[in-house]
Design a protein around this motif. Structure first.
Motif, PDB file in Angstrom:
ATOM      1  N   LEU A   3      48.307  -0.998  56.028  1.00 31.91           N
ATOM      2  CA  LEU A   3      47.316  -0.183  55.344  1.00 31.91           C
ATOM      3  C   LEU A   3      47.037   1.075  56.164  1.00 31.91           C
ATOM      4  CD1 LEU A   3      44.746  -2.920  54.290  1.00 31.91           C
ATOM      5  CD2 LEU A   3      46.421  -1.799  52.836  1.00 31.91           C
ATOM      6  N   THR A   4      46.751   2.147  55.492  1.00 31.63           N
ATOM      7  CA  THR A   4      46.385   3.380  56.181  1.00 31.63           C
ATOM      8  C   THR A   4      44.930   3.270  56.659  1.00 31.63           C
ATOM      9  OG1 THR A   4      45.541   4.478  54.204  1.00 31.63           O
ATOM     10  CG2 THR A   4      47.918   4.719  54.672  1.00 31.63           C
ATOM     11  N   ASN A   5      44.563   4.171  57.557  1.00 30.37           N
ATOM     12  CA  ASN A   5      43.173   4.196  58.019  1.00 30.37           C
ATOM     13  C   ASN A   5      42.213   4.429  56.870  1.00 30.37           C
ATOM     14  OD1 ASN A   5      43.574   3.605  60.658  1.00 30.37           O
ATOM     15  ND2 ASN A   5      43.223   5.658  61.435  1.00 30.37           N
ATOM     16  N   ARG A   6      42.619   5.270  55.924  1.00 33.76           N
ATOM     17  CA  ARG A   6      41.769   5.556  54.762  1.00 33.76           C
ATOM     18  C   ARG A   6      41.519   4.275  53.956  1.00 33.76           C
ATOM     19  NH1 ARG A   6      40.733  10.438  52.801  1.00 33.76           N
ATOM     20  NH2 ARG A   6      42.511  11.339  53.873  1.00 33.76           N
ATOM     21  N   LEU A   8      41.801   1.140  55.099  1.00 42.89           N
ATOM     22  CA  LEU A   8      41.015   0.230  55.939  1.00 42.89           C
ATOM     23  C   LEU A   8      39.543   0.635  55.952  1.00 42.89           C
ATOM     24  CD1 LEU A   8      43.479  -0.164  58.937  1.00 42.89           C
ATOM     25  CD2 LEU A   8      42.809  -1.958  57.318  1.00 42.89           C
ATOM     26  N   ARG A   9      39.291   1.935  56.042  1.00 45.81           N
ATOM     27  CA  ARG A   9      37.925   2.429  56.036  1.00 45.81           C
ATOM     28  C   ARG A   9      37.243   2.117  54.712  1.00 45.81           C
ATOM     29  NH1 ARG A   9      37.384   8.406  57.412  1.00 45.81           N
ATOM     30  NH2 ARG A   9      38.789   8.440  55.654  1.00 45.81           N
ATOM     31  N   ARG A  10      37.930   2.388  53.612  1.00 45.14           N
ATOM     32  CA  ARG A  10      37.357   2.121  52.284  1.00 45.14           C
ATOM     33  C   ARG A  10      37.010   0.646  52.148  1.00 45.14           C
ATOM     34  NH1 ARG A  10      41.427   3.420  48.618  1.00 45.14           N
ATOM     35  NH2 ARG A  10      41.111   5.562  49.212  1.00 45.14           N
ATOM     36  N   SER A  11      37.912  -0.203  52.587  1.00 46.60           N
ATOM     37  CA  SER A  11      37.664  -1.641  52.509  1.00 46.60           C
ATOM     38  C   SER A  11      36.456  -2.037  53.361  1.00 46.60           C
ATOM     39  CB  SER A  11      38.902  -2.394  52.973  1.00 46.60           C
ATOM     40  OG  SER A  11      38.646  -3.771  53.048  1.00 46.60           O
ATOM     41  N   ALA A  12      36.382  -1.509  54.573  1.00 50.70           N
ATOM     42  CA  ALA A  12      35.276  -1.859  55.472  1.00 50.70           C
ATOM     43  C   ALA A  12      33.940  -1.330  54.962  1.00 50.70           C
ATOM     44  CB  ALA A  12      35.548  -1.324  56.876  1.00 50.70           C
ATOM     45  N   TYR A 159      38.121   3.943  62.082  1.00 49.95           N
ATOM     46  CA  TYR A 159      39.163   4.317  61.122  1.00 49.95           C
ATOM     47  C   TYR A 159      39.046   5.800  60.784  1.00 49.95           C
ATOM     48  CZ  TYR A 159      39.159  -0.727  60.708  1.00 49.95           C
ATOM     49  OH  TYR A 159      39.181  -2.066  60.988  1.00 49.95           O
ATOM     50  N   PRO A 160      39.478   6.664  61.703  1.00 47.93           N
ATOM     51  CA  PRO A 160      39.395   8.102  61.427  1.00 47.93           C
ATOM     52  C   PRO A 160      40.346   8.507  60.315  1.00 47.93           C
ATOM     53  CG  PRO A 160      40.574   7.690  63.476  1.00 47.93           C
ATOM     54  CD  PRO A 160      40.073   6.361  62.974  1.00 47.93           C
ATOM     55  N   VAL A 161      40.058   9.655  59.729  1.00 45.66           N
ATOM     56  CA  VAL A 161      40.880  10.152  58.627  1.00 45.66           C
ATOM     57  C   VAL A 161      42.296  10.416  59.114  1.00 45.66           C
ATOM     58  CG1 VAL A 161      41.148  12.023  56.958  1.00 45.66           C
ATOM     59  CG2 VAL A 161      38.875  11.187  57.548  1.00 45.66           C
ATOM     60  N   ASP A 162      43.256   9.966  58.320  1.00 46.92           N
ATOM     61  CA  ASP A 162      44.665  10.221  58.647  1.00 46.92           C
ATOM     62  C   ASP A 162      44.975  11.701  58.471  1.00 46.92           C
ATOM     63  OD1 ASP A 162      45.141   7.513  59.049  1.00 46.92           O
ATOM     64  OD2 ASP A 162      45.616   7.191  56.934  1.00 46.92           O
ATOM     65  N   PRO A 163      45.750  12.278  59.379  1.00 41.75           N
ATOM     66  CA  PRO A 163      46.161  13.674  59.170  1.00 41.75           C
ATOM     67  C   PRO A 163      47.082  13.770  57.942  1.00 41.75           C
ATOM     68  CG  PRO A 163      47.175  12.780  61.153  1.00 41.75           C
ATOM     69  CD  PRO A 163      46.280  11.714  60.591  1.00 41.75           C
ATOM     70  N   ILE A 164      46.910  14.839  57.214  1.00 47.03           N
ATOM     71  CA  ILE A 164      47.715  15.015  55.998  1.00 47.03           C
ATOM     72  C   ILE A 164      49.006  15.723  56.306  1.00 47.03           C
ATOM     73  CG2 ILE A 164      47.769  16.099  53.733  1.00 47.03           C
ATOM     74  CD1 ILE A 164      44.788  15.655  53.565  1.00 47.03           C
TER      75      ILE A 164
END
Length: 164
Positions: A3-6, A8-12, A159-164
């Motif tokens: 899972l991406t950090n985004r 994981l963050r949304r889930s948490a 879970y910092p934002v993933d770089p785009i």
């Protein structure tokens, strides 16, 4: 597939069963305080209630419930080999709750020094006055909102934002 950090963050952020349990406990304790005041208004010897003493008993339970939520949240959001205590200092309210919980459970004996920075006195209802520091109106529901905000801070740190 990881899972991406985004994700994981949304889930948490949206899945926190500990918070829903905390809300249920705090709602019951808030109702207990309300019932205590309503009972006082209904009896013939109105004015005999020692508000600080009688409410402090209920607030002790709230502090212990808050402590459990704090420790559970910090521990569950820690990554491997991280110390959950690093998150306790993000908000002064969290530190105060943990110090009050230590006082209730007699974990440390240096209360005078700890309470001095909060202007609390061990001989003058420190739990009641500590709750007043956390929320002037002593609304336990408002304190849970602070705890939720604190947990969200941890989620964004972990879970910092993933770089785009």
């Amino acid at each position: 597939m990881d899972l991406t950090n985004r994700e994981l963050r949304r889930s948490a952020l949206f899945f926190d069963p500990s918070f829903s349990r905390l809300e249920t406990i705090i709602e019951g304790l808030n109702n207990g305080v309300r019932h205590l005041y309503n009972s006082e208004l209904c009896i013939d010897w109105y004015g005999t209630m020692n508000e600080k003493s009688e409410c402090e008993t209920i607030y002790r339970l709230a502090i212990l419930a808050f402590e459990t939520y704090i420790i559970t949240s910090a521990t569950s959001l820690c990554k491997e080999n991280e110390n959950p205590q690093q998150f306790y200092n993000l908000l002064p309210d969290i530190t105060l709750i943990l110090n009050l919980a230590d006082y209730i459970t007699l974990k440390t004996g240096n209360y005078e020094k700890i309470f001095k920075k909060y202007a609390l006195d061990v001989s003058n209802y420190p739990i009641y006055n500590g709750i007043r520091i956390l929320d002037e109106d002593r609304n336990l529901i408002q304190i849970t909102k602070v705890l939720k905000s604190w947990r969200n801070q941890i989620v964004y740190i972990q879970y910092p934002v993933d770089p785009i």
